[in-house]
Design an enzyme around this catalytic site. Sequence first.
Site, mmCIF file in Angstrom:
data_model
loop_
_atom_site.group_PDB
_atom_site.id
_atom_site.type_symbol
_atom_site.label_atom_id
_atom_site.label_comp_id
_atom_site.label_asym_id
_atom_site.label_seq_id
_atom_site.Cartn_x
_atom_site.Cartn_y
_atom_site.Cartn_z
ATOM 1 N N ASP A 67 29.205 47.438 31.274
ATOM 2 C CA ASP A 67 29.209 45.992 31.035
ATOM 3 C C ASP A 67 27.781 45.473 30.998
ATOM 4 O O ASP A 67 26.836 46.224 31.254
ATOM 5 C CB ASP A 67 30.060 45.281 32.095
ATOM 6 C CG ASP A 67 29.789 45.767 33.509
ATOM 7 O OD1 ASP A 67 28.758 46.435 33.731
ATOM 8 O OD2 ASP A 67 30.601 45.480 34.405
ATOM 9 N N ASP A 136 37.774 41.052 44.021
ATOM 10 C CA ASP A 136 38.972 40.501 43.353
ATOM 11 C C ASP A 136 39.714 41.553 42.528
ATOM 12 O O ASP A 136 40.623 41.216 41.778
ATOM 13 C CB ASP A 136 38.578 39.308 42.468
ATOM 14 C CG ASP A 136 37.606 39.693 41.350
ATOM 15 O OD1 ASP A 136 37.274 40.890 41.214
ATOM 16 O OD2 ASP A 136 37.187 38.791 40.598
ATOM 17 N N HIS A 138 38.402 43.523 40.184
ATOM 18 C CA HIS A 138 37.930 43.778 38.815
ATOM 19 C C HIS A 138 37.325 45.172 38.670
ATOM 20 O O HIS A 138 36.812 45.739 39.629
ATOM 21 C CB HIS A 138 36.976 42.676 38.324
ATOM 22 C CG HIS A 138 35.620 42.660 38.945
ATOM 23 N ND1 HIS A 138 34.919 41.505 39.210
ATOM 24 C CD2 HIS A 138 34.786 43.661 39.350
ATOM 25 C CE1 HIS A 138 33.743 41.797 39.725
ATOM 26 N NE2 HIS A 138 33.643 43.095 39.824
ATOM 27 N N GLU A 143 37.927 40.572 34.832
ATOM 28 C CA GLU A 143 38.374 39.745 35.942
ATOM 29 C C GLU A 143 39.907 39.680 35.970
ATOM 30 O O GLU A 143 40.570 40.081 35.000
ATOM 31 C CB GLU A 143 37.772 38.339 35.799
ATOM 32 C CG GLU A 143 36.238 38.314 35.873
ATOM 33 C CD GLU A 143 35.675 38.541 37.275
ATOM 34 O OE1 GLU A 143 36.302 39.237 38.091
ATOM 35 O OE2 GLU A 143 34.578 38.007 37.544
HETATM 36 P P1 PGA Z 1 29.380 46.232 44.235
HETATM 37 O O1 PGA Z 1 30.053 45.680 42.909
HETATM 38 O O2 PGA Z 1 29.362 47.711 44.104
HETATM 39 O O3 PGA Z 1 27.974 45.672 44.225
HETATM 40 O O4 PGA Z 1 30.206 45.753 45.378
HETATM 41 C C1 PGA Z 1 31.253 46.240 42.498
HETATM 42 C C2 PGA Z 1 31.778 45.553 41.259
HETATM 43 O O5 PGA Z 1 31.661 44.333 41.154
HETATM 44 O O6 PGA Z 1 32.325 46.244 40.402
#
Ligand code: PGA
Length: 261
Positions: A67, A136, A138, A143
Site C-alpha cells: 500500500d 480494526d 485491516h 479498512e
Molecule cells: P503496525 O501496523 O504494525 O504498526 O501495528 C499494522 C497495520 O496497520 O497493518
Amino acid sequence: MEVVIVKDAKAGGELIAGAVADLLARKPDALLGVATGSTPLPIYDALIAKVRGGGVDASRARICQLDEYVGLPAGHPESYRATVLRQVVEPLGLPAEQFMGPDGSAADVQAACEAYEEALAAAGGVDLQILGIGTDGHIGFNEPCSSLASRTRIKTLTEQTRIDNARFFGNDIEQVPHHVITQGIGTILDARHLVLLATGEGKAEAVAQTVEGPVASLVPASALQLHPRATVVVDEAAASKLKLAEYFRHAYDNKPEWQGI
Ligand code: PGA
C-alpha cells in the site's frame, strides 16, 4: 489457516524470515510482498542478518509494496516507497529495479492503481505476502467493510488508523494523509502464501476475530480464511483472546519439521 503462537516478536520475525529464506532457496527471484508499520520490522531485521551472514542469497529477490499514501510529495520519508527502500530494499543490497509499488503521487490515481495491478500480474504474482493487521482488522489499508473481492484502489483511512499512524508523522494527525492506495483484498488473496504477523495485546481482539470469527468484510483480515495457504504468527499477547490457542500450540508442536510454515 495455520496459527503459530511464538514467544515474542523476535521469535516471530525469525520464523517468518526462515520461511522467506526457504522460498528464496527454492525460487531465487521470488516476489516478496512486504508490509510497513512496526510489526514486520523483526522479520526484516532477521532476514537482513541472514543475508549479511551469508546464509541466504537474496540478490535476485524482488520486493513489492502492499500500500501507499496518496498525495505525499515523491520521496517523502514516510511514504511507503521511501520506508520500504530504507527498511528492506537498501539493507538487502537490492537495486531499485527489483522493487515496485503503486505511485501515490500520480495525478491520475485510478490509472496508478490499474498500472500496479498489471505490474503485479506481469511479474508473475506475489510468492509470499507479509501482512500486519490493524487494530480494526485491516490488512494493507483495506479498512472495515472493504469488499472481499476488491482490487488495488484508492481508500479513505478511518480516523483510528490515522491516529495509529500519527506516530510516524511527529504525532501530528494533521500530517497523516486521508487517502491511500492499497492492494485490494482480492489482490492480496492472489499471493501464493500469506503470512500475517501480529504482536502485542492491542492486536488480540482483531486476531481472534480474524481467526475464529466469521468471514466478514467488517474484519478484512478474516478473508485469510478463504486462502488455501495462510499462516498467522502471533506472540502470546496477541494470542491471548484465541479460544483454540491450546489446539494451535498442539498442532504446531507436532508438525513435521520439513513442512516449515
Ligand atoms: P503496525 O501496523 O504494525 O504498526 O501495528 C499494522 C497495520 O496497520 O497493518
